[in-house]
Design a protein around this motif. Structure first.
Motif, PDB file in Angstrom:
ATOM      1  N   ALA A 127      64.233  33.658  82.722  1.00 11.67           N
ATOM      2  CA  ALA A 127      65.050  33.261  81.577  1.00 11.67           C
ATOM      3  C   ALA A 127      65.248  34.420  80.619  1.00 11.67           C
ATOM      4  CB  ALA A 127      64.391  32.112  80.857  1.00 11.67           C
ATOM      5  N   SER A 128      66.401  35.014  80.695  1.00 14.00           N
ATOM      6  CA  SER A 128      66.686  36.077  79.747  1.00 14.00           C
ATOM      7  C   SER A 128      67.005  35.507  78.366  1.00 14.00           C
ATOM      8  CB  SER A 128      67.838  36.938  80.244  1.00 14.00           C
ATOM      9  OG  SER A 128      68.997  36.144  80.387  1.00 14.00           O
ATOM     10  N   GLY A 129      67.236  34.191  78.262  1.00  7.98           N
ATOM     11  CA  GLY A 129      67.481  33.548  76.974  1.00  7.98           C
ATOM     12  C   GLY A 129      66.271  33.566  76.064  1.00  7.98           C
ATOM     13  N   ALA A 130      65.077  33.726  76.620  1.00  8.86           N
ATOM     14  CA  ALA A 130      63.856  33.743  75.819  1.00  8.86           C
ATOM     15  C   ALA A 130      63.548  35.129  75.263  1.00  8.86           C
ATOM     16  CB  ALA A 130      62.678  33.261  76.656  1.00  8.86           C
ATOM     17  N   LEU A 131      64.208  36.157  75.746  1.00  8.60           N
ATOM     18  CA  LEU A 131      63.862  37.528  75.357  1.00  8.60           C
ATOM     19  C   LEU A 131      64.116  37.855  73.889  1.00  8.60           C
ATOM     20  CD1 LEU A 131      64.893  39.481  78.564  1.00  8.60           C
ATOM     21  CD2 LEU A 131      62.620  38.752  77.826  1.00  8.60           C
ATOM     22  N   PRO A 132      65.230  37.451  73.277  1.00  8.13           N
ATOM     23  CA  PRO A 132      65.385  37.758  71.850  1.00  8.13           C
ATOM     24  C   PRO A 132      64.314  37.093  70.988  1.00  8.13           C
ATOM     25  CG  PRO A 132      67.498  37.181  72.796  1.00  8.13           C
ATOM     26  CD  PRO A 132      66.461  36.893  73.837  1.00  8.13           C
ATOM     27  N   GLY A 133      63.973  35.860  71.300  1.00  5.57           N
ATOM     28  CA  GLY A 133      62.905  35.179  70.573  1.00  5.57           C
ATOM     29  C   GLY A 133      61.574  35.889  70.738  1.00  5.57           C
ATOM     30  N   LEU A 134      61.327  36.391  71.937  1.00  5.30           N
ATOM     31  CA  LEU A 134      60.118  37.170  72.193  1.00  5.30           C
ATOM     32  C   LEU A 134      60.048  38.396  71.296  1.00  5.30           C
ATOM     33  CD1 LEU A 134      59.673  37.279  76.046  1.00  5.30           C
ATOM     34  CD2 LEU A 134      57.914  36.827  74.387  1.00  5.30           C
ATOM     35  N   PHE A 135      61.142  39.125  71.217  1.00  7.56           N
ATOM     36  CA  PHE A 135      61.193  40.340  70.396  1.00  7.56           C
ATOM     37  C   PHE A 135      60.914  40.024  68.934  1.00  7.56           C
ATOM     38  CE2 PHE A 135      63.737  42.985  67.537  1.00  7.56           C
ATOM     39  CZ  PHE A 135      63.085  44.193  67.723  1.00  7.56           C
ATOM     40  N   PHE A 136      61.577  38.992  68.388  1.00  8.57           N
ATOM     41  CA  PHE A 136      61.399  38.675  66.973  1.00  8.57           C
ATOM     42  C   PHE A 136      60.000  38.132  66.679  1.00  8.57           C
ATOM     43  CE2 PHE A 136      66.137  38.368  67.066  1.00  8.57           C
ATOM     44  CZ  PHE A 136      66.361  39.455  66.230  1.00  8.57           C
ATOM     45  N   CYS A 137      59.433  37.345  67.587  1.00  6.55           N
ATOM     46  CA  CYS A 137      58.064  36.849  67.384  1.00  6.55           C
ATOM     47  C   CYS A 137      57.059  37.990  67.442  1.00  6.55           C
ATOM     48  CB  CYS A 137      57.720  35.779  68.420  1.00  6.55           C
ATOM     49  SG  CYS A 137      58.555  34.215  68.118  1.00  6.55           S
ATOM     50  N   PHE A 138      57.296  38.956  68.316  1.00  6.70           N
ATOM     51  CA  PHE A 138      56.411  40.119  68.377  1.00  6.70           C
ATOM     52  C   PHE A 138      56.497  40.936  67.091  1.00  6.70           C
ATOM     53  CE2 PHE A 138      55.798  44.647  69.370  1.00  6.70           C
ATOM     54  CZ  PHE A 138      54.459  44.605  69.752  1.00  6.70           C
ATOM     55  N   ALA A 139      57.705  41.166  66.607  1.00  6.69           N
ATOM     56  CA  ALA A 139      57.877  41.931  65.364  1.00  6.69           C
ATOM     57  C   ALA A 139      57.209  41.219  64.197  1.00  6.69           C
ATOM     58  CB  ALA A 139      59.360  42.148  65.084  1.00  6.69           C
ATOM     59  N   ALA A 140      57.372  39.908  64.111  1.00  5.78           N
ATOM     60  CA  ALA A 140      56.752  39.146  63.028  1.00  5.78           C
ATOM     61  C   ALA A 140      55.232  39.188  63.132  1.00  5.78           C
ATOM     62  CB  ALA A 140      57.243  37.703  63.061  1.00  5.78           C
ATOM     63  N   MET A 141      54.712  39.084  64.344  1.00  8.27           N
ATOM     64  CA  MET A 141      53.261  39.133  64.524  1.00  8.27           C
ATOM     65  C   MET A 141      52.698  40.461  64.044  1.00  8.27           C
ATOM     66  SD  MET A 141      51.021  38.939  68.015  1.00  8.27           S
ATOM     67  CE  MET A 141      51.553  40.575  68.487  1.00  8.27           C
ATOM     68  N   VAL A 142      53.339  41.560  64.406  1.00 11.01           N
ATOM     69  CA  VAL A 142      52.858  42.886  63.991  1.00 11.01           C
ATOM     70  C   VAL A 142      52.903  43.024  62.469  1.00 11.01           C
ATOM     71  CG1 VAL A 142      53.381  45.358  64.078  1.00 11.01           C
ATOM     72  CG2 VAL A 142      53.398  44.000  66.177  1.00 11.01           C
ATOM     73  N   LEU A 143      54.001  42.597  61.857  1.00  9.81           N
ATOM     74  CA  LEU A 143      54.113  42.688  60.401  1.00  9.81           C
ATOM     75  C   LEU A 143      53.072  41.813  59.700  1.00  9.81           C
ATOM     76  CD1 LEU A 143      57.992  42.680  59.968  1.00  9.81           C
ATOM     77  CD2 LEU A 143      56.433  44.594  59.597  1.00  9.81           C
ATOM     78  N   LEU A 188      47.074  31.791  54.597  1.00 11.80           N
ATOM     79  CA  LEU A 188      48.170  31.400  55.476  1.00 11.80           C
ATOM     80  C   LEU A 188      48.798  32.587  56.200  1.00 11.80           C
ATOM     81  CD1 LEU A 188      49.979  28.634  53.403  1.00 11.80           C
ATOM     82  CD2 LEU A 188      48.643  28.356  55.490  1.00 11.80           C
ATOM     83  N   TYR A 189      48.652  33.796  55.648  1.00 14.30           N
ATOM     84  CA  TYR A 189      49.197  34.974  56.346  1.00 14.30           C
ATOM     85  C   TYR A 189      48.511  35.222  57.684  1.00 14.30           C
ATOM     86  CZ  TYR A 189      52.205  36.423  52.489  1.00 14.30           C
ATOM     87  OH  TYR A 189      53.195  36.493  51.546  1.00 14.30           O
ATOM     88  N   PRO A 190      47.171  35.265  57.756  1.00 14.42           N
ATOM     89  CA  PRO A 190      46.546  35.421  59.085  1.00 14.42           C
ATOM     90  C   PRO A 190      46.795  34.226  60.007  1.00 14.42           C
ATOM     91  CG  PRO A 190      44.950  35.882  57.354  1.00 14.42           C
ATOM     92  CD  PRO A 190      46.184  35.398  56.688  1.00 14.42           C
ATOM     93  N   ILE A 191      46.900  33.027  59.428  1.00 10.83           N
ATOM     94  CA  ILE A 191      47.200  31.855  60.249  1.00 10.83           C
ATOM     95  C   ILE A 191      48.592  31.995  60.864  1.00 10.83           C
ATOM     96  CG2 ILE A 191      47.677  29.376  60.130  1.00 10.83           C
ATOM     97  CD1 ILE A 191      45.377  29.201  58.073  1.00 10.83           C
ATOM     98  N   ALA A 192      49.556  32.446  60.060  1.00  5.97           N
ATOM     99  CA  ALA A 192      50.914  32.654  60.571  1.00  5.97           C
ATOM    100  C   ALA A 192      50.944  33.762  61.619  1.00  5.97           C
ATOM    101  CB  ALA A 192      51.865  32.987  59.423  1.00  5.97           C
ATOM    102  N   ALA A 193      50.110  34.789  61.446  1.00  4.59           N
ATOM    103  CA  ALA A 193      50.034  35.852  62.457  1.00  4.59           C
ATOM    104  C   ALA A 193      49.520  35.289  63.781  1.00  4.59           C
ATOM    105  CB  ALA A 193      49.133  36.985  61.972  1.00  4.59           C
ATOM    106  N   GLY A 194      48.516  34.432  63.712  1.00  2.00           N
ATOM    107  CA  GLY A 194      48.000  33.798  64.924  1.00  2.00           C
ATOM    108  C   GLY A 194      49.016  32.887  65.583  1.00  2.00           C
ATOM    109  N   LEU A 195      49.743  32.116  64.777  1.00  2.00           N
ATOM    110  CA  LEU A 195      50.774  31.232  65.332  1.00  2.00           C
ATOM    111  C   LEU A 195      51.906  32.021  65.972  1.00  2.00           C
ATOM    112  CD1 LEU A 195      50.986  28.504  62.543  1.00  2.00           C
ATOM    113  CD2 LEU A 195      50.146  28.206  64.878  1.00  2.00           C
ATOM    114  N   SER A 196      52.293  33.132  65.356  1.00  2.00           N
ATOM    115  CA  SER A 196      53.364  33.939  65.963  1.00  2.00           C
ATOM    116  C   SER A 196      52.856  34.634  67.227  1.00  2.00           C
ATOM    117  CB  SER A 196      53.941  34.939  64.969  1.00  2.00           C
ATOM    118  OG  SER A 196      52.949  35.813  64.505  1.00  2.00           O
ATOM    119  N   GLY A 197      51.563  34.958  67.282  1.00  2.00           N
ATOM    120  CA  GLY A 197      50.988  35.498  68.516  1.00  2.00           C
ATOM    121  C   GLY A 197      50.983  34.466  69.633  1.00  2.00           C
ATOM    122  N   LEU A 198      50.651  33.220  69.288  1.00  2.00           N
ATOM    123  CA  LEU A 198      50.713  32.148  70.288  1.00  2.00           C
ATOM    124  C   LEU A 198      52.154  31.902  70.739  1.00  2.00           C
ATOM    125  CD1 LEU A 198      48.169  29.527  68.896  1.00  2.00           C
ATOM    126  CD2 LEU A 198      47.978  30.876  70.990  1.00  2.00           C
ATOM    127  N   ALA A 199      53.092  31.978  69.788  1.00  2.00           N
ATOM    128  CA  ALA A 199      54.497  31.830  70.151  1.00  2.00           C
ATOM    129  C   ALA A 199      54.913  32.933  71.119  1.00  2.00           C
ATOM    130  CB  ALA A 199      55.368  31.860  68.893  1.00  2.00           C
TER     131      ALA A 199
END
Length: 182
Positions: free
Chosen positions: A3-19, A79-90
């Motif tokens: 599914a190449s449709g999941a790739l943009p979401g992957l990129f943005f979730c990775f960027a959010a997790m790092v930030l 909530l910031y570390p919690i959101a980082a964990g949730l974006s990592g799970l995403a």
């Protein structure tokens, strides 16, 4: 790839997790990323320069900034570390969605939406909290400036919004294998 449709979401979730990880390791762990800088102190999620790592803290500066409300608002920064964990799970579910099955993309969409909500609440609280503290410190003649963690968190919020939208659209992507791959 399924599914190449999941790739943009992957990129943005990775960027959010790092930030969000950068925001979460703010002072007292790492003084380069902070929400507010005043005198020799930098304030972060788990404390300030020279303090021990803790959830919720009082400000070490003089003035009327150590009220119960401001102290209680520092607890919400968890909530910031919690959101980082949730974006990592995403991100992990998105990898499953991109490589194998639509269900991974569905879970990526749900978790990125939850991470967006956590990040939004934390960002509004942190901007309000440190805005009040900054204003009170400046009225007492103490120089206080915004730190870069506020803007990293805003970038993570935007990335999560885009990650949620692209993951939700990616759910409807093509997940069938071609006849040549059978």
């Amino acid at each position: 790839m399924a599914a190449s449709g999941a790739l943009p979401g992957l990129f943005f979730c990775f960027a959010a997790m790092v930030l969000l990880i950068f925001v979460s390791v703010s002072p007292p762990t790492w003084n380069s990323v902070s929400f507010l800088n005043a005198n020799q102190y930098s304030f972060g999620v788990f404390g300030y320069t020279g303090s021990k790592v803790q959830v919720g803290y009082y400000f070490p500066l003089p003035g009327d900034i150590n009220t119960g409300i401001l102290h209680n608002l520092t607890f919400v920064l968890i909530l910031y570390p919690i959101a980082a964990g949730l974006s990592g799970l995403a991100l992990l579910f998105g990898l499953c969605g991109a490589a194998y099955h639509r269900a991974g993309t569905v879970f990526m969409s749900l978790l990125s939406g939850l991470a967006t909500l956590c990040t939004f609440i934390a960002w509004v609280v942190s901007m309000s909290l440190f805005g009040v503290v900054r204003s009170r410190l400046r009225s007492n003649g103490i120089g206080a400036n915004w730190g870069n963690a506020n803007w990293l968190a805003l970038g993570a919020l935007v990335a999560l919004i885009l990650g949620f939208c692209t993951a939700a659209c990616g759910v409807f992507g093509n997940y069938r294998r071609s006849r040549n791959n059978r």
